[in-house]
Design a protein around this motif. Structure first.
Motif: not given
Length: 557
Positions: A190-197, A206-218
């Motif tokens: 099982s990986f991380v709790d990514y939230g249900k909703t 600086k780039l004004g774009r989204h990027y992939y979160c580091i799993p440390r955040a979950f």
């Protein structure tokens, strides 16, 4: 006749050119098979969006399996699909390709009934009902799927009936018999709790774009262990260290680290310590004891005491010591680790001594496999790499999104990076994820299948071991599990005795050819092969003077 100095220099230059030409024309160790030849016209859809949802970057897995029991390895490929953040008008589908026995494959997905329908991640193949036919388990961001083989070229989704409706976000899975009752149980990472909703959004002003979160955040989650009840159903086992260990599991291999006859689990976790679940059997009250002891075994953290981004794993007796060594691949700058088994439930990192750390410093590793690619009897290694962030080159001048595949050859007891000598496929770069090893053309040379994120799979035909002898074994357990997982194999050729354990799982999100190929190099005969079957049998079966250069089925006596 006198030869002038100019003539001598010309001859020397010519000889040097000849050597260069010879080196350039040296046959590739692995040859990439294009879709126009293989017939595999399929690509992974990673569902990439401007929001950069994390599940987009983790897939896909792949598998070699003989779904129709004709003796030839077929291919299964996992795709994404509808989920809470992805609503495609035409959903992507998984793919099952039948081996035509002539180097080509035919898509039989719809007929077989294994198209998926979830946001797929990985695949684990195993004969859970001991009927002699491989079944398929698909992990997902969302609900998992268990496909039972109907033995007629089709499968039935029995997930609900089997009690395997694991929701959340599952990644790698492994079939193994933890209680030695002769039936395959199932462990699911099982990986991380990514939230249900709502899902966490990460961005860069600086780039004004989204990027992939580091799993440390979950938040981490507990993985699942299911017991096979023997009637087509499974029961989740609770109350062990597996329940207590909140991890972020990505890769898992089942092996026996201490030679006690019980299968253990090594789990690679992302941004938290790895887990080593050592199987202590049942206590006097009949309760399973799975002891998590990665810290004590020194495989939980880096040598510097830091948690790393563990992704791909594997196990093998790399150094021919009779004990299983471990491997874990991490993200760039963290180094990969080759853990040498010290025979006392501890390990020492031998990555630097085997040129692995140096070769992988700027790479991120996913699928990988210990295997004897040239059939000389020694264990080699292949690593599939690719950075998880497609925008990494905006931040780093050294690290790339697409990365090369690495190949290591064992020489004089150490691994040597031979990627530069391996051929054109190893000069290319890929967003690689899953990797499966299997002999799709039955020539005794183990081929490689690599899943790429958002792209077509890469099929590499092995040309390296031509001229070396081998024996392929398909193990069929009778009292033990039908796949023979946990069996120990020893063989003697040319005065050298080697050993191997039939592990399960390993790599990342993927499943390998279940047959074992024993390499014997230039020896003209194989003296004997000895198989110690796993419990509840435990029988030792010896085959004297077996044939060379062919596959044979060995049934538990």
């Amino acid at each position: 006749m006198k030869i002038s100095r100019r003539q001598i220099m010309a001859m020397a230059a010519g000889a040097g050119l000849s050597r260069l030409t010879s080196a350039a024309e040296k046959p590739a160790l692995f040859e990439e098979v294009p879709p126009s030849v293989s017939g595999i016209h399929w690509a992974h859809d990673n569902a990439m969006s401007p929001e950069r949802f994390l599940p987009e970057t983790l897939g896909p897995g792949c598998a070699f399996l003989d779904y129709d029991n004709d003796g030839w390895m077929d291919i299964y490929l996992v795709n994404s699909g509808p989920c809470d953040f992805y609503k495609p008008a035409k959903p992507p589908r998984n793919a099952l390709y039948k081996n035509n026995r002539d180097g080509t494959f035919t898509d039989v997905t719809e007929k077989a009934g294994v198209a998926g329908g979830t946001f797929g991640m990985g695949v684990a193949v195993g004969d859970y009902d001991n009927d002699g036919w491989p079944d398929i388990f698909v992990t997902s961001y969302g609900d998992c799927i268990l496909y039972k083989n109907n033995r007629d070229g089709t499968f039935t989704d029995v997930t609900k009936k089997a009690g395997l409706q694991s929701s959340g976000w599952t990644t790698s899975a492994v079939w193994f018999d933890y209680d030695n009752d002769g039936r395959l149980d199932l462990f699911v990472c099982s990986f991380v709790d990514y939230g249900k909703t709502e899902h966490l959004s990460c961005g860069d002003n600086k780039l004004g774009r989204h990027y992939y979160c580091i799993p440390r955040a979950f938040r981490g989650t507990a993985s699942f262990l299911y017991h096979n009840n023997g009637d087509g159903t499974f029961t989740q086992i609770k109350g062990t260290d597996i329940d207590k260990a909140m991890g972020k599991g990505l890769g898992v291999v089942a092996t026996d680290i201490n030679n006690d006859g019980r299968m253990d689990l090594f789990v690679a976790n992302d941004t938290v310590q790895n887990f080593l679940f050592v199987n202590r059997g049942k206590d006097k009250n009949g309760k399973l004891q799975m002891e998590e002891m990665a810290l004590a075994a020194e495989v939980g953290y880096s040598d510097g005491g830091r948690a790393r981004s563990g992704m791909g794993v594997d196990a093998a007796d790399v150094f021919n010591s009779g004990y299983q060594d471990l491997f874990v691949a991490n993200v760039d700058q963290e180094m990969f680790s080759l853990y040498r088994n010290m025979k006392n439930e501890t390990f020492r990192d031998a990555a630097h001594a085997n040129n692995v750390a140096q070769s992988t410093r700027l790479l991120s590793g996913w699928g990988l496999k210990f295997f004897d690619y040239d059939n000389d009897g020694a264990v080699d290694l292949i690593l599939a790499n690719g950075h998880p962030d497609d925008m990494i080159e905006d931040y780093s001048a050294q690290v790339k999104y697409k990365e090369p595949v690495l190949l290591f050859h064992q020489e004089n007891g150490k691994l040597r990076d031979v990627s530069a000598e391996a051929g054109p496929a190893f000069t290319k770069s890929y967003p690689a994820r899953g990797l499966a090893a299997g002999d799709f053309n039955n020539d005794g040379l183990i081929d490689i299948l690599i899943g790429t994120n958002g792209g077509p799979p890469v099929l590499l035909k092995n040309r390296a071991g031509v001229g070396n002898h081998w024996l392929g074994l398909k193990l069929e357990g009778m009292k033990c599990n039908r796949d023979g997982i946990g069996a120990k194999i020893r063989w003697s050729a040319g005065g050298v005795v080697r050993s191997r354990m039939k592990n399960s799982g390993g790599s990342y999100l993927s499943s390998h050819d279940p047959r074992e190929v024993l390499g014997i190099g230039k020896a003209e005969k194989l003296d004997w092969v000895e198989i110690t079957w796993p419990q509840p049998s435990g029988k030792v079966q010896r085959i004297e003077n077996p044939p060379l250069d062919r596959y044979m089925t060995v049934r538990e006596a």
